[in-house]
Design an enzyme around this catalytic site. Structure first.
Site, PDB file in Angstrom:
ATOM      1  N   SER A  83      49.597  51.480  60.860  1.00 60.74           N
ATOM      2  CA  SER A  83      48.747  52.468  60.658  1.00 60.74           C
ATOM      3  C   SER A  83      47.781  52.887  61.923  1.00 60.74           C
ATOM      4  CB  SER A  83      47.721  52.397  59.027  1.00 60.74           C
ATOM      5  OG  SER A  83      48.559  52.258  58.223  1.00 60.74           O
TER       6      SER A  83
ATOM      7  N   GLU B 287      42.024  52.846  63.313  1.00 59.19           N
ATOM      8  CA  GLU B 287      42.176  51.424  63.019  1.00 59.19           C
ATOM      9  C   GLU B 287      42.701  50.486  63.914  1.00 59.19           C
ATOM     10  OE1 GLU B 287      44.376  50.412  59.180  1.00 59.19           O
ATOM     11  OE2 GLU B 287      45.128  48.937  59.911  1.00 59.19           O
TER      12      GLU B 287
ATOM     13  N   ARG C 153      39.514  47.302  56.016  1.00 56.06           N
ATOM     14  CA  ARG C 153      39.973  46.817  57.286  1.00 56.06           C
ATOM     15  C   ARG C 153      38.940  46.591  58.456  1.00 56.06           C
ATOM     16  NH1 ARG C 153      43.652  47.231  54.326  1.00 56.06           N
ATOM     17  NH2 ARG C 153      45.186  48.544  54.352  1.00 56.06           N
TER      18      ARG C 153
HETATM   19  P1  FAD Z   1      46.456  41.361  67.708  1.00 57.00           P
HETATM   20  O1  FAD Z   1      46.866  42.918  67.859  1.00 57.00           O
HETATM   21  O2  FAD Z   1      46.910  40.637  68.779  1.00 57.00           O
HETATM   22  O3  FAD Z   1      44.922  41.463  68.050  1.00 57.00           O
HETATM   23  C1  FAD Z   1      44.176  42.456  66.979  1.00 57.00           C
HETATM   24  C2  FAD Z   1      42.609  42.342  67.523  1.00 57.00           C
HETATM   25  O4  FAD Z   1      42.055  40.868  67.014  1.00 57.00           O
HETATM   26  C3  FAD Z   1      42.203  42.222  68.998  1.00 57.00           C
HETATM   27  O5  FAD Z   1      40.945  42.736  69.158  1.00 57.00           O
HETATM   28  C4  FAD Z   1      42.305  40.656  69.538  1.00 57.00           C
HETATM   29  O6  FAD Z   1      41.369  40.661  70.608  1.00 57.00           O
HETATM   30  C5  FAD Z   1      41.703  40.253  68.143  1.00 57.00           C
HETATM   31  N1  FAD Z   1      42.434  38.858  68.000  1.00 57.00           N
HETATM   32  C6  FAD Z   1      43.776  38.381  67.774  1.00 57.00           C
HETATM   33  N2  FAD Z   1      43.576  37.202  67.240  1.00 57.00           N
HETATM   34  C7  FAD Z   1      42.433  36.666  67.491  1.00 57.00           C
HETATM   35  C8  FAD Z   1      41.872  35.167  67.450  1.00 57.00           C
HETATM   36  N3  FAD Z   1      42.658  34.234  67.198  1.00 57.00           N
HETATM   37  N4  FAD Z   1      40.542  35.033  67.761  1.00 57.00           N
HETATM   38  C9  FAD Z   1      39.694  36.343  68.101  1.00 57.00           C
HETATM   39  N5  FAD Z   1      40.072  37.482  68.148  1.00 57.00           N
HETATM   40  C10 FAD Z   1      41.439  37.689  67.796  1.00 57.00           C
HETATM   41  N6  FAD Z   1      47.520  45.667  59.069  1.00 57.00           N
HETATM   42  C11 FAD Z   1      47.277  45.422  57.621  1.00 57.00           C
HETATM   43  O7  FAD Z   1      45.985  45.110  57.492  1.00 57.00           O
HETATM   44  N7  FAD Z   1      48.058  45.940  56.726  1.00 57.00           N
HETATM   45  C12 FAD Z   1      49.222  45.973  56.617  1.00 57.00           C
HETATM   46  O8  FAD Z   1      50.076  46.308  55.956  1.00 57.00           O
HETATM   47  C13 FAD Z   1      49.633  46.239  58.238  1.00 57.00           C
HETATM   48  N8  FAD Z   1      51.156  46.579  58.367  1.00 57.00           N
HETATM   49  C14 FAD Z   1      51.425  46.669  59.696  1.00 57.00           C
HETATM   50  C15 FAD Z   1      52.812  47.128  59.867  1.00 57.00           C
HETATM   51  C16 FAD Z   1      53.422  47.075  61.057  1.00 57.00           C
HETATM   52  C17 FAD Z   1      54.748  47.634  61.206  1.00 57.00           C
HETATM   53  C18 FAD Z   1      52.516  46.935  62.055  1.00 57.00           C
HETATM   54  C19 FAD Z   1      53.004  47.138  63.556  1.00 57.00           C
HETATM   55  C20 FAD Z   1      51.319  46.640  62.048  1.00 57.00           C
HETATM   56  C21 FAD Z   1      50.631  46.519  60.682  1.00 57.00           C
HETATM   57  N9  FAD Z   1      49.451  46.251  60.526  1.00 57.00           N
HETATM   58  C22 FAD Z   1      48.935  45.997  59.369  1.00 57.00           C
HETATM   59  C23 FAD Z   1      48.488  45.906  61.580  1.00 57.00           C
HETATM   60  C24 FAD Z   1      48.518  44.352  62.267  1.00 57.00           C
HETATM   61  O9  FAD Z   1      49.820  43.788  62.007  1.00 57.00           O
HETATM   62  C25 FAD Z   1      47.283  43.424  61.599  1.00 57.00           C
HETATM   63  O10 FAD Z   1      46.067  44.093  62.013  1.00 57.00           O
HETATM   64  C26 FAD Z   1      47.447  42.001  62.312  1.00 57.00           C
HETATM   65  O11 FAD Z   1      46.550  41.193  61.520  1.00 57.00           O
HETATM   66  C27 FAD Z   1      47.439  42.000  63.695  1.00 57.00           C
HETATM   67  O12 FAD Z   1      47.467  40.824  64.299  1.00 57.00           O
HETATM   68  P2  FAD Z   1      47.907  40.356  65.642  1.00 57.00           P
HETATM   69  O13 FAD Z   1      48.097  38.711  65.771  1.00 57.00           O
HETATM   70  O14 FAD Z   1      49.078  40.932  65.999  1.00 57.00           O
HETATM   71  O15 FAD Z   1      46.667  40.535  66.451  1.00 57.00           O
HETATM   72  P1  NAP Z   2      51.839  54.050  49.679  1.00 51.93           P
HETATM   73  O1  NAP Z   2      52.046  53.152  48.929  1.00 51.93           O
HETATM   74  O2  NAP Z   2      52.513  55.368  50.205  1.00 51.93           O
HETATM   75  O3  NAP Z   2      50.254  54.804  49.807  1.00 51.93           O
HETATM   76  C1  NAP Z   2      49.567  55.526  50.411  1.00 51.93           C
HETATM   77  C2  NAP Z   2      48.038  55.427  50.585  1.00 51.93           C
HETATM   78  O4  NAP Z   2      47.824  55.667  49.553  1.00 51.93           O
HETATM   79  C3  NAP Z   2      48.122  54.066  51.163  1.00 51.93           C
HETATM   80  O5  NAP Z   2      47.141  53.963  52.406  1.00 51.93           O
HETATM   81  C4  NAP Z   2      47.135  53.407  50.051  1.00 51.93           C
HETATM   82  O6  NAP Z   2      45.655  53.041  50.636  1.00 51.93           O
HETATM   83  C5  NAP Z   2      46.818  54.202  49.172  1.00 51.93           C
HETATM   84  N1  NAP Z   2      47.087  53.882  47.483  1.00 51.93           N
HETATM   85  C6  NAP Z   2      48.409  53.884  47.283  1.00 51.93           C
HETATM   86  N2  NAP Z   2      48.115  53.355  45.908  1.00 51.93           N
HETATM   87  C7  NAP Z   2      47.183  53.259  45.606  1.00 51.93           C
HETATM   88  C8  NAP Z   2      46.400  52.481  44.501  1.00 51.93           C
HETATM   89  N3  NAP Z   2      47.056  52.402  43.360  1.00 51.93           N
HETATM   90  N4  NAP Z   2      44.985  52.508  44.514  1.00 51.93           N
HETATM   91  C9  NAP Z   2      44.301  52.610  45.666  1.00 51.93           C
HETATM   92  N5  NAP Z   2      45.089  53.353  46.812  1.00 51.93           N
HETATM   93  C10 NAP Z   2      46.150  53.352  46.685  1.00 51.93           C
HETATM   94  O7  NAP Z   2      51.464  53.336  51.518  1.00 51.93           O
HETATM   95  P2  NAP Z   2      52.245  52.994  52.465  1.00 51.93           P
HETATM   96  O8  NAP Z   2      52.241  53.650  53.816  1.00 51.93           O
HETATM   97  O9  NAP Z   2      53.819  52.749  51.933  1.00 51.93           O
HETATM   98  O10 NAP Z   2      51.431  51.348  52.856  1.00 51.93           O
HETATM   99  C11 NAP Z   2      51.648  50.358  51.589  1.00 51.93           C
HETATM  100  C12 NAP Z   2      50.487  49.486  51.730  1.00 51.93           C
HETATM  101  O11 NAP Z   2      50.833  48.606  52.916  1.00 51.93           O
HETATM  102  C13 NAP Z   2      49.142  50.116  51.838  1.00 51.93           C
HETATM  103  O12 NAP Z   2      48.188  49.250  51.291  1.00 51.93           O
HETATM  104  C14 NAP Z   2      48.877  50.137  53.210  1.00 51.93           C
HETATM  105  O13 NAP Z   2      47.705  50.007  53.476  1.00 51.93           O
HETATM  106  C15 NAP Z   2      49.555  48.792  53.794  1.00 51.93           C
HETATM  107  N6  NAP Z   2      50.184  49.085  55.266  1.00 51.93           N
HETATM  108  C16 NAP Z   2      49.120  49.074  56.168  1.00 51.93           C
HETATM  109  C17 NAP Z   2      49.475  49.375  57.425  1.00 51.93           C
HETATM  110  C18 NAP Z   2      48.292  49.084  58.701  1.00 51.93           C
HETATM  111  O14 NAP Z   2      48.821  49.040  59.875  1.00 51.93           O
HETATM  112  N7  NAP Z   2      47.401  48.897  58.259  1.00 51.93           N
HETATM  113  C19 NAP Z   2      50.689  49.621  57.620  1.00 51.93           C
HETATM  114  C20 NAP Z   2      51.721  49.850  56.765  1.00 51.93           C
HETATM  115  C21 NAP Z   2      51.577  49.503  55.575  1.00 51.93           C
HETATM  116  P3  NAP Z   2      45.386  51.577  51.408  1.00 51.93           P
HETATM  117  O15 NAP Z   2      46.091  51.631  52.663  1.00 51.93           O
HETATM  118  O16 NAP Z   2      43.873  51.534  51.406  1.00 51.93           O
HETATM  119  O17 NAP Z   2      46.155  50.393  50.750  1.00 51.93           O
END
Ligand code: FAD
Ligand code: NAP
Length: 339
Positions: free
Chosen positions: A238, A334, A164
């Protein structure tokens, strides 16, 4: 092209924070961005690039020149025997882009289905889910240097991708506007189904023969059942990262908390599931006014309607503190916090 003053950002952030940008403009080409950056307001109010607003907590009004990236377009720019190279505008909706690639049978993005936000933000924090990260399919990106006003191409090694993390979240925070991203996708899929509940969901779906379409649908089903839809309850996914601890610390925690959820990492350390730690401290489903912790996923902080960014932030501080006290582990946010 227009520049707005005191512009509401409520519908531009998935937490639904009712805050204002001092100046706001949207651009759909590099030239439009250049025009906005030539305005006198640019000199006094540093630019802030906004994507889909799904990884941001606004704690208050934003005194910046907020620039919403709406650059669109998806095109195949190259191919070889094994790969296709697909360039997408930074303002393309991420899931729309993923769905398009899946329809064309271009593999590699299926585990990343239904992540909110836009293509341009995907390298920012090296988005990841279900064992796949953007770095696994990333080829390069084009960005405008907001200081030098020149464009630059970044290749994978230069982005310093981590968990991340990327160079754009650290050393180059706020410095570059990402204009487009090129992905290297596979002609022959390499399936990743061992993570989380994917295998179980594929079985529930009655899938006999694997395909990227089936994996994408499985991921969509799991995510839809577990995660709050920002259109219904404000959230930014998250709120915290999963913390990394040494093997010795993990061992010590396991002795005291036998149910702890942890995963070994290649470097010998362990990743702890932050959601489990938060749940153990009794926060799951907690609500104080309109600020809360989601009832099905403790890692997600939510705005039930009228919570302020400050209230969500203070709740995150209380959670952090309780995790430190109970487990001796420090959580890192995050979500990007502004201002
Ligand atoms: P923004 O929120 O608009 O911006 C995020 C940051 O990036 C800010 O600092 C902004 O200035 C910068 N930025 C955005 N676009 C640009 C650009 N073009 N150039 C330069 N800087 C820029 N994340 C995960 O990694 N995995 C997941 O599974 C995941 N699940 C999510 C589930 C939900 C329900 C929600 C609400 C969020 C989740 N996220 C997840 C977080 C989010 O969706 C990601 O981080 C996504 O990439 C953010 O994109 P955005 O366009 O909305 O960015
Ligand atoms: P989950 O499957 O309930 O698992 C809980 C946590 O355990 C996750 O954070 C994941 O880490 C870790 N995990 C599960 N299985 C794993 C494996 N086989 N090896 C290593 N790590 C493992 O998680 P969840 O909340 O439903 O999310 C599912 C996936 O979507 C995850 O990868 C999570 O990162 C992603 N997600 C991200 C966001 C966001 O905003 N960043 C929001 C929702 C979901 P990791 O997070 O490192 O994968």
């Amino acid at each position: 092209m227009q520049l707005f003053e005191h512009y509401s950002l409520k519908s531009f952030n998935t937490f639904g924070m009712d805050v204002y940008a001092r100046y706001f403009g949207a651009f759909s080409t590099g030239d439009e961005l250049a025009w906005l950056l030539g305005l006198p307001e640019f000199a006094t109010h540093p630019p802030f690039i906004l994507g889909g607003g799904s990884n941001i907590l606004f704690r208050g009004n934003v005194e910046n020149l907020v620039l919403k990236n709406e650059i669109r377009g998806i095109e195949k720019v190259n191919e070889d025997n094994d790969h296709v190279y697909i360039k997408a505008g930074a303002g393309e909706n991420w899931h729309h882009f993923v769905s398009h690639c899946i329809e064309q049978d271009w593999a590699g993005l299926e585990n990343l289905s239904l992540i909110p936000g836009n293509v341009g933000a995907s390298p920012m924090q090296n988005i990841g889910a279900y064992g796949v990260e953007v770095k696994d399919v990333f080829h390069s990106l084009e960005a405008l240097d907001l200081e030098e006003k020149t464009t630059r191409t970044f290749y994978r090694e230069e982005c310093e991708f981590g968990y991340r993390e990327s160079i754009f979240k650290r050393k180059y925070k706020g410095r570059f506007a990402i204009l487009s991203v090129t992905f290297r996708l596979d002609k022959t899929p390499r399936y990743h189904t061992s993570y989380g509940a994917i295998t179980q969901e594929l079985a529930n779906m009655g899938v006999r023969e694997l395909s990227i379409q089936a994996i994408s649908q499985a991921v969509i089903n799991i995510r839809s059942s577990k995660l709050p839809d920002p259109a219904v309850i404000g959230n930014a996914g998250s709120f915290f990262k999963n913390p990394e601890v040494s093997a010795a610390k993990e061992q010590q925690l396991r002795e005291n908390f036998p149910g702890i959820v942890s995963y070994p990492l290649a470097n010998g350390n362990y990743k702890l599931a932050a959601g489990w730690l938060i749940e153990q401290c009794g926060w799951k489903g907690y609500r104080d006014g309109d600020a809360g912790v989601h009832e099905r996923q403790a890692l997600v902080l939510v705005n039930y309607g009228q919570a302020t960014g400050e209230e969500i932030y203070r709740l995150s501080e209380r959670i952090e503190e309780s995790i430190r006290e109970k487990f001796g582990v420090t959580l890192e946010r995050e979500v990007n916090i502004y201002p």
